[in-house]
Design a protein around this motif. Structure first.
Motif, mmCIF file in Angstrom:
data_model
loop_
_atom_site.group_PDB
_atom_site.id
_atom_site.type_symbol
_atom_site.label_atom_id
_atom_site.label_comp_id
_atom_site.label_asym_id
_atom_site.label_seq_id
_atom_site.Cartn_x
_atom_site.Cartn_y
_atom_site.Cartn_z
ATOM 1 N N THR A 2 0.895 -1.248 -0.143
ATOM 2 C CA THR A 2 0.088 0.008 0.021
ATOM 3 C C THR A 2 0.781 1.315 -0.019
ATOM 4 O O THR A 2 1.778 1.281 0.752
ATOM 5 N N PHE A 222 -10.020 8.432 7.392
ATOM 6 C CA PHE A 222 -10.663 7.467 6.517
ATOM 7 C C PHE A 222 -11.626 8.482 5.161
ATOM 8 O O PHE A 222 -11.468 8.345 4.257
ATOM 9 N N SER A 225 -9.231 9.498 2.619
ATOM 10 C CA SER A 225 -8.487 8.508 1.980
ATOM 11 C C SER A 225 -9.232 8.338 0.414
ATOM 12 O O SER A 225 -10.420 8.926 0.353
ATOM 13 N N ASP A 226 -8.487 7.590 -0.303
ATOM 14 C CA ASP A 226 -9.282 7.504 -1.634
ATOM 15 C C ASP A 226 -10.227 6.289 -1.522
ATOM 16 O O ASP A 226 -11.268 6.336 -2.279
ATOM 17 N N ASP A 227 -10.375 5.607 -0.554
ATOM 18 C CA ASP A 227 -11.230 4.767 -0.329
ATOM 19 C C ASP A 227 -12.841 5.353 0.088
ATOM 20 O O ASP A 227 -13.728 4.781 0.004
#
Length: 252
Positions: A2, A222, A225-227
């Motif tokens: 990652t 979170f 983040s890209d997620d």
């Protein structure tokens, strides 16, 4: 393997508060630069010093989110000292423990001005640079009081308004690469939480746990983040399930 997250510059209002101390530390530990803005310069400096003492990057700023002139000064100072920001966290707020009969119009309006209009002003001031760069995150710290109702009507109304402002702003940021979400904490381990509320946690919070401020920082990470790029206009509850069961206060 990652990849490490891209280092971001994060502006946090109310950064000297008990909750934000944990948020500041969590964000800085992840490699981000934290711009600690608070009403008191000394308190903001202490918050930034705490981050730097742990090896993080932080700068201190002064702002009164109820004063448009103060926000204009903050905008200029941030751009002069730190450049453009990537993430705006609106955490400045007050809790006025007054019931309906105890409020006058001024005290009610003051809570709205800080907790709701303050974030609106901050978003207006800093969102143009996020839009111009094609990436940004706006995170409003709301509350489960805006979801369930609360005995203190000014606080409840301000947080309900902030959550709905969050939902509404997705239209303004359509296709810009900027997302806006709110975090709605339950009972958080800060000096603001009175002992009466702490004592109710085991019987009114299904996890029987008070929320650690670092958990709110983790949720903010979170959302950055890209997620989380498709999480937009959401109220993210972090309350141990309290709002799914019953309210945190008994009838007075």
């Amino acid at each position: 393997m990652t990849n490490a997250p891209t280092p971001r510059t994060i502006l946090i209002t109310g950064a000297a508060g008990g909750m934000c101390r944990g948020v500041n530390a969590r964000l800085a530990a992840a490699g981000h630069t934290v711009l600690c803005a608070d009403l008191s310069r000394d308190a903001a400096e202490q918050a930034a010093d705490a981050v730097r003492a742990d090896g993080g990057r932080a700068e201190a700023f002064t702002v009164d989110v109820s004063d448009p002139a103060s926000i204009a000064d903050l905008t200029a100072e941030v751009h002069d000292r730190a450049g453009e920001i990537d993430v705006l966290v609106n955490a400045a707020g007050i809790l006025d423990r007054k019931y309906l009969a105890d409020h006058d119009e001024h005290s009610f309006q003051r809570t709205l001005d800080i907790n709701l209009t303050g974030p609106f002003r901050m978003i207006q001031a800093f969102s143009p640079e996020l839009i111009r760069r094609g990436w940004g995150r706006i995170i409003n710290i709301s509350s489960i009081a805006g979801v369930t109702g609360y005995p203190y009507p000014s606080y409840s109304a301000s947080k309900a308004g902030l959550s709905n402002l969050t939902r509404s702003l997705v239209i303004d940021f359509w296709g810009t690469g900027v997302t806006v979400n709110s975090i709605c904490p339950g009972v958080v381990d800060t000096p603001m939480v009175i002992q009466e509320v702490r004592d109710q946690v085991p019987r009114k919070v299904p996890t029987e746990q008070i929320v650690d401020p670092a958990e709110i920082g983790g949720l903010a990470l979170f959302l950055m983040s890209d997620d989380a790029r498709n999480i937009n206009g959401a109220d993210m509850l972090i309350d141990g399930g309290a709002t799914r069961y019953f309210q945190l206060f008994d009838r007075p």
